[in-house]
Structures are given as C-alpha cells and as structure tokens.
Design a protein around this motif. Structure first.
Motif, PDB file in Angstrom:
ATOM      1  N   LEU A  24     113.887 124.776  43.319  1.00 21.66           N
ATOM      2  CA  LEU A  24     114.550 126.068  43.487  1.00 21.66           C
ATOM      3  C   LEU A  24     113.772 127.124  42.709  1.00 21.66           C
ATOM      4  O   LEU A  24     113.437 126.907  41.534  1.00 21.66           O
ATOM      5  CB  LEU A  24     115.988 125.959  42.960  1.00 21.66           C
ATOM      6  CG  LEU A  24     116.904 127.154  43.115  1.00 21.66           C
ATOM      7  CD1 LEU A  24     117.147 127.484  44.586  1.00 21.66           C
ATOM      8  CD2 LEU A  24     118.233 126.860  42.417  1.00 21.66           C
ATOM      9  N   ALA A  25     113.457 128.248  43.342  1.00 18.93           N
ATOM     10  CA  ALA A  25     112.756 129.342  42.652  1.00 18.93           C
ATOM     11  C   ALA A  25     113.746 130.047  41.729  1.00 18.93           C
ATOM     12  O   ALA A  25     114.776 130.563  42.180  1.00 18.93           O
ATOM     13  CB  ALA A  25     112.177 130.304  43.681  1.00 18.93           C
ATOM     14  N   MET A  26     113.419 130.059  40.439  1.00 16.70           N
ATOM     15  CA  MET A  26     114.338 130.552  39.405  1.00 16.70           C
ATOM     16  C   MET A  26     113.843 131.872  38.811  1.00 16.70           C
ATOM     17  O   MET A  26     112.648 132.190  38.880  1.00 16.70           O
ATOM     18  CB  MET A  26     114.451 129.507  38.291  1.00 16.70           C
ATOM     19  CG  MET A  26     115.005 128.171  38.751  1.00 16.70           C
ATOM     20  SD  MET A  26     116.746 128.248  39.135  1.00 16.70           S
ATOM     21  CE  MET A  26     117.428 128.237  37.483  1.00 16.70           C
ATOM     22  N   GLY A  34     109.293 141.053  39.442  1.00 20.36           N
ATOM     23  CA  GLY A  34     110.543 140.398  39.788  1.00 20.36           C
ATOM     24  C   GLY A  34     110.439 139.444  40.961  1.00 20.36           C
ATOM     25  O   GLY A  34     111.430 138.844  41.372  1.00 20.36           O
ATOM     26  N   ASP A  35     109.226 139.335  41.531  1.00 17.59           N
ATOM     27  CA  ASP A  35     109.010 138.354  42.603  1.00 17.59           C
ATOM     28  C   ASP A  35     108.490 137.059  41.989  1.00 17.59           C
ATOM     29  O   ASP A  35     108.020 137.036  40.851  1.00 17.59           O
ATOM     30  CB  ASP A  35     107.987 138.881  43.619  1.00 17.59           C
ATOM     31  CG  ASP A  35     108.439 140.165  44.288  1.00 17.59           C
ATOM     32  OD1 ASP A  35     109.649 140.270  44.586  1.00 17.59           O
ATOM     33  OD2 ASP A  35     107.595 141.063  44.486  1.00 17.59           O
ATOM     34  N   PRO A  74     106.211 136.266  50.811  1.00 17.52           N
ATOM     35  CA  PRO A  74     106.642 136.142  49.409  1.00 17.52           C
ATOM     36  C   PRO A  74     107.722 135.077  49.232  1.00 17.52           C
ATOM     37  O   PRO A  74     108.398 134.692  50.185  1.00 17.52           O
ATOM     38  CB  PRO A  74     107.189 137.537  49.078  1.00 17.52           C
ATOM     39  CG  PRO A  74     107.549 138.131  50.387  1.00 17.52           C
ATOM     40  CD  PRO A  74     106.650 137.531  51.420  1.00 17.52           C
ATOM     41  N   VAL A  75     107.864 134.646  47.976  1.00 22.65           N
ATOM     42  CA  VAL A  75     108.957 133.744  47.602  1.00 22.65           C
ATOM     43  C   VAL A  75     109.889 134.534  46.691  1.00 22.65           C
ATOM     44  O   VAL A  75     109.426 135.262  45.807  1.00 22.65           O
ATOM     45  CB  VAL A  75     108.419 132.494  46.863  1.00 22.65           C
ATOM     46  CG1 VAL A  75     109.570 131.576  46.443  1.00 22.65           C
ATOM     47  CG2 VAL A  75     107.426 131.742  47.746  1.00 22.65           C
ATOM     48  N   ASP A  79     115.258 131.080  46.526  1.00 25.20           N
ATOM     49  CA  ASP A  79     114.716 130.341  47.670  1.00 25.20           C
ATOM     50  C   ASP A  79     114.621 128.853  47.324  1.00 25.20           C
ATOM     51  O   ASP A  79     114.236 128.494  46.208  1.00 25.20           O
ATOM     52  CB  ASP A  79     113.298 130.816  48.016  1.00 25.20           C
ATOM     53  CG  ASP A  79     113.261 132.176  48.701  1.00 25.20           C
ATOM     54  OD1 ASP A  79     114.343 132.713  49.025  1.00 25.20           O
ATOM     55  OD2 ASP A  79     112.147 132.690  48.906  1.00 25.20           O
ATOM     56  N   VAL A  80     114.960 128.011  48.279  1.00 25.94           N
ATOM     57  CA  VAL A  80     114.708 126.575  48.144  1.00 25.94           C
ATOM     58  C   VAL A  80     113.298 126.329  48.662  1.00 25.94           C
ATOM     59  O   VAL A  80     112.980 126.657  49.812  1.00 25.94           O
ATOM     60  CB  VAL A  80     115.729 125.737  48.937  1.00 25.94           C
ATOM     61  CG1 VAL A  80     115.356 124.252  48.878  1.00 25.94           C
ATOM     62  CG2 VAL A  80     117.132 125.963  48.401  1.00 25.94           C
ATOM     63  N   VAL A  81     112.435 125.801  47.791  1.00 21.95           N
ATOM     64  CA  VAL A  81     111.023 125.622  48.112  1.00 21.95           C
ATOM     65  C   VAL A  81     110.771 124.137  48.390  1.00 21.95           C
ATOM     66  O   VAL A  81     111.029 123.282  47.534  1.00 21.95           O
ATOM     67  CB  VAL A  81     110.138 126.089  46.943  1.00 21.95           C
ATOM     68  CG1 VAL A  81     108.661 125.896  47.276  1.00 21.95           C
ATOM     69  CG2 VAL A  81     110.425 127.547  46.592  1.00 21.95           C
TER      70      VAL A  81
END
Ligand code: COA
Length: 142
Positions: A24-26, A34-35, A74-75, A79-81
C-alpha cells in the motif's frame, strides 16, 4: 496528444506474469510534492524482481542493471501497488526480469499499469562473486 511516451511499449490490458509483491502506498513514501516518490516505487520493484529471480538462481542475487524504465502514470497515497514479474532472459550467471507495477486506486476496481522496466540480477556466492545458475533450478515459465 497521447499521454504515453511514443517509445514505450503499449500497456497490456491486464497484468502479465507472476504477482511478486503487493503493498500500500503510504504518506511516508511521498516526495516534496505529496506524490509517491519514484525511488520508493523502484525499490518495491527491485524487491519484487529479486524475489522472483531467486526462484531461478536459488542463491543470493544482486541487482546489476535497471533498464528501459517507463513511468507511465503517477502513484498516489492509498493506491494498492501490485508488482508482477516475468523472465526475459536467463544467462550463465544473470537473469533479466521484466517487472511491472500496477495500481488499484481507492474506490476504483480496475488496475492501471504505472511503471515497468527490466531488472537484471546476478547470482553471487557468499563472497559476492558471480556464480553459474544451476541448470534445473529454473522455474522459468515465461
Ligand atoms: C554484479 C557483480 C557481482 C558482477 O560482477 P562482474 O565482475 O561485473 O561480473 P561479470 O562481468 O562476470 O558479469 C556477470 C553477469 O552480469 C551481466 N552484466 C554485467 N553488467 C551488466 C549490465 N550493465 N547489464 C546487464 N547485465 C550485466 C553479465 O552479462 C554477466 O551475465 P551472464 O553470466 O549471464 O552472461 C558486480 O558488478 C557487483 O557486485 N555490482 C554491485 C551490485 C550491487 O551492489 N547491487 C545493488 C546496487 S544498490
């Protein structure tokens, strides 16, 4: 204007190969804007490729090259990666793995290819010297 660079291979409609890592992108993984930080994503992809490569090398392996990276989308935080891997080539001591990161955004069901590229790993012994990949240890399916 197309939003994908003309030199990038077209994105497949769905992930291909073996799921190696899902995370999970934290917020802690963001850059100053902020990306999600590209280095974090490369790291996750390197881990995924290494885990996959181990199935063939059956030994320690080190990353020797990262090539043909394309950052397509972008992520974002939340987002679930999911990172998928397929074998490109197995050499005497090295294996090249195509690694592709897909995301599922919050409140969306479809997956999007965000980044892909080729990672090459070298099988090494305990001293860090290249060693021959044993024939028969391969789990190559691609
Ligand atoms: C990886 C390492 C052990 C290779 O040592 P080396 O003496 O250059 O080994 P060789 O020249 O015999 O090459 C070994 C294999 O790597 C491949 N290789 C070397 N450089 C490469 C490159 N730039 N791209 C793709 N493959 C490469 C060779 O083709 C060979 O593959 P093969 O045996 O399947 O044909 C050494 O370069 C190393 O320790 N690098 C640092 C690795 C590391 O710390 N990675 C983490 C980075 S944060």
């Amino acid at each position: 204007m197309a939003d994908t660079p003309i030199h990038a291979a077209p994105a497949p409609a769905a992930p291909e190969g073996e799921l190696s890592i899902r995370t999970l992108a934290m917020p802690a993984d963001t850059n100053q804007n902020g990306d999600i930080f590209g280095g974090w994503l490369l790291s996750q992809m390197d881990l995924a490729g290494s885990i996959y490569a181990y199935k063939t090398t059956q030994s320690r392996n080190v990353t020797v090259a990262i090539e043909a990276m394309t950052f397509r989308k972008p992520v974002y935080v939340g987002d679930v990666v999911s990172v998928y891997a397929t074998t490109v080539r197995v050499g005497r001591t090295s294996i090249t793995v195509h690694v592709a990161a897909w995301v599922q955004r919050r409140n969306e069901s479809k997956s999007i290819l965000v980044t892909d590229g080729n990672y090459t790993y070298v099988a090494v012994d305990d001293s860090g010297h290249p060693q021959t990949i044993r024939q028969g240890s391969s789990s190559v399916s691609a």
